[in-house]
Enzyme design. Structure first.
Site, PDB file in Angstrom:
ATOM      1  N   ARG A 269       0.828  -1.220   0.000  1.00 24.14           N
ATOM      2  CA  ARG A 269       0.000   0.000   0.000  1.00 24.14           C
ATOM      3  C   ARG A 269       0.856   1.262   0.000  1.00 24.14           C
ATOM      4  O   ARG A 269       0.532   2.243  -0.673  1.00 24.14           O
ATOM      5  CB  ARG A 269      -0.956  -0.016   1.195  1.00 24.14           C
TER       6      ARG A 269
ATOM      7  N   LYS B 192      -2.731   6.550   1.216  1.00 22.05           N
ATOM      8  CA  LYS B 192      -2.556   7.025   2.604  1.00 22.05           C
ATOM      9  C   LYS B 192      -1.633   8.244   2.588  1.00 22.05           C
ATOM     10  O   LYS B 192      -0.457   8.171   2.919  1.00 22.05           O
ATOM     11  CB  LYS B 192      -2.002   5.898   3.475  1.00 22.05           C
TER      12      LYS B 192
ATOM     13  N   GLU C  21     -16.166   6.620   3.727  1.00 20.90           N
ATOM     14  CA  GLU C  21     -15.343   6.321   4.903  1.00 20.90           C
ATOM     15  C   GLU C  21     -16.035   6.728   6.195  1.00 20.90           C
ATOM     16  O   GLU C  21     -16.878   7.627   6.205  1.00 20.90           O
ATOM     17  CB  GLU C  21     -14.033   7.119   4.816  1.00 20.90           C
TER      18      GLU C  21
HETATM   19  C1  LIG Z   1      -5.399   3.824   7.435  1.00 25.69           C
HETATM   20  C2  LIG Z   1      -6.796   4.099   7.043  1.00 25.69           C
HETATM   21  C3  LIG Z   1      -7.812   3.136   7.166  1.00 25.69           C
HETATM   22  C4  LIG Z   1      -7.594   1.806   7.832  1.00 25.69           C
HETATM   23  O1  LIG Z   1      -6.685   0.968   7.173  1.00 25.69           O
HETATM   24  P1  LIG Z   1      -6.060  -0.268   7.926  1.00 25.69           P
HETATM   25  O2  LIG Z   1      -5.109  -0.829   6.942  1.00 25.69           O
HETATM   26  O3  LIG Z   1      -7.155  -1.204   8.247  1.00 25.69           O
HETATM   27  O4  LIG Z   1      -5.417   0.270   9.166  1.00 25.69           O
HETATM   28  C5  LIG Z   1      -9.086   3.452   6.705  1.00 25.69           C
HETATM   29  N1  LIG Z   1      -9.354   4.665   6.170  1.00 25.69           N
HETATM   30  C6  LIG Z   1      -8.408   5.624   6.056  1.00 25.69           C
HETATM   31  C7  LIG Z   1      -8.775   6.934   5.467  1.00 25.69           C
HETATM   32  C8  LIG Z   1      -7.106   5.368   6.487  1.00 25.69           C
HETATM   33  O5  LIG Z   1      -6.175   6.317   6.362  1.00 25.69           O
END
Ligand SMILES: *Cc1c(COP(=O)(O)O)cnc(C)c1O
Length: 342
Positions: A83, A186, A222
């Site tokens: 990722r 991210k 989200e």
């Molecule tokens: C990090 C994140 C998540 C959760 O991802 P995980 O891999 O399960 O920790 C969900 N939504 C957003 C916007 C994020 O930044």
């Protein structure tokens, strides 16, 4: 190096604290250096760094878990590696080989072993990898150099009194991402865009806001910085499908568990905000809390309650217990999900 830490594990929250060592690697002249562990938790970079002005950066978040036998393990760090590389690619930063990423996490956890909370406390060692554009730059364009860093700090159990539902509100004023923007990566800019919406939601007494799809404002996306899922009365685990959702590793792990362990049907599809009535339970999922049960969601002045505002639904509970058990080594993990630190 301090090997004795004096921490009240039960009182830990989600806050920064300095641990002994952190990892830094620099990309210059087309390649990453070998990387090293350093003591200094301050980094010195050019005032003209692209990460400071143009948001050329990204990050990850994962945890190290102490198991019953005292060993330490990571949960699917290769998925975080993949990722971070998708995020890097989106904002023109160099790829980090998966092995280099996982090795950096392992080095940091080993070097800070004394900070890994004991089994049974529910606390974990949170690991924060990040990549930032550094070096002298003025015009809008990719940086000449990059820094890949990994640090860690102990964090407390998310639900101190046990799993409990919280309420959310729909953000009608703000989007966190654009239709073809960086919502699936991210990247810090998504978080900058969500700070105001988050503060306004908490001022109104909600845990956070739920974002609708930025193009039409009709479908769920989200839940703050976590992914949404709903459970229907005919055994379906449903979760939104959209190019502007961050693909949560926790969510895809829950999908596997729902399918393989609980024999549920999975639907990754559009979830209209006016179809909440089809869910008998709902939750938000991410590394920090695993699952945050959703009591209700407020939309246009009405609070839609799923299972209960005070009780956790039975399927949410089962999903949580199984994934939590896998992460702490009490439930047998699917092949390849666990990487042992020691
Ligand atoms: C990090 C994140 C998540 C959760 O991802 P995980 O891999 O399960 O920790 C969900 N939504 C957003 C916007 C994020 O930044």
């Amino acid at each position: 190096m301090s090997t004795n830490v004096n921490i009240d594990w039960d009182k830990l929250g989600f806050a920064y604290s300095k641990t002994d060592l952190r990892y830094i690697s620099i990309w210059k002249d087309g390649k990453w250096d070998a990387g090293k562990l350093v003591e200094d938790n301050n980094i010195s970079i050019s005032e003209a760094s692209t990460s400071l002005h143009y948001g050329q950066q990204c990050f990850e978040g994962l945890k190290a878990y102490r198991t019953k036998d005292g060993s330490i393990q990571l949960f699917r760090p290769d998925e975080n590696a993949k990722r971070i590389n998708r995020s890097c690619e989106r904002v023109l930063m160099p790829e980090i080989p998966v092995d280099k990423f996982v090795d950096a996490c392992l080095q940091v956890v080993k070097a800070n072993e004394a900070f890994v909370p004991p089994y049974g406390s529910g606390a974990t060692l949170y690991i924060r990898p990040y990549v930032i554009g550094i070096g002298d730059n003025l015009g809008v364009g990719p940086a000449p150099e990059f820094l890949f860093g990994v640090f860690c700090c102990p964090v407390g159990a998310y639900f101190k009194g046990g799993l409990a539902p919280v309420n959310f509100m729909i953000s009608e004023k703000f989007d966190r991402a654009a239709p073809h923007g960086t919502g699936a990566d991210k990247i810090g800019g998504n978080y900058a865009a969500s700070l105001l919406a988050h503060v306004e939601a908490t001022k109104k007494g909600f845990a956070d806001c739920v974002y609708l799809d930025p193009a039409t404002h009709t479908n769920i996306e989200e839940v703050g910085a976590a992914n949404f899922f709903g459970i229907t009365n005919n055994n379906v685990f449903a979760t939104p499908k959209s190019p502007s959702i961050l693909p949560s590793i926790t969510k895809y792990s829950l999908i596997h568990i729902a399918k393989e362990y609980l024999k549920m049907n999975i639907e990754e599809r559009v979830i209209p905000i006016d179809s909440l009535g089809e869910f008998i339970e709902a939750g938000a999922c991410g590394t920090a809390a695993v699952i945050t049960p959703i009591g209700g969601i407020e939309y246009k002045g009405n609070l839609h309650v799923f299972y209960s505002e005070t009780e956790v639904g039975p399927i949410t509970r089962k999903l949580y217990d199984l994934l939590y058990g896998i992460q702490f080594g009490d439930v047998k993990a699917p092949e390849g999900w666990i990487v042992k630190v020691k």
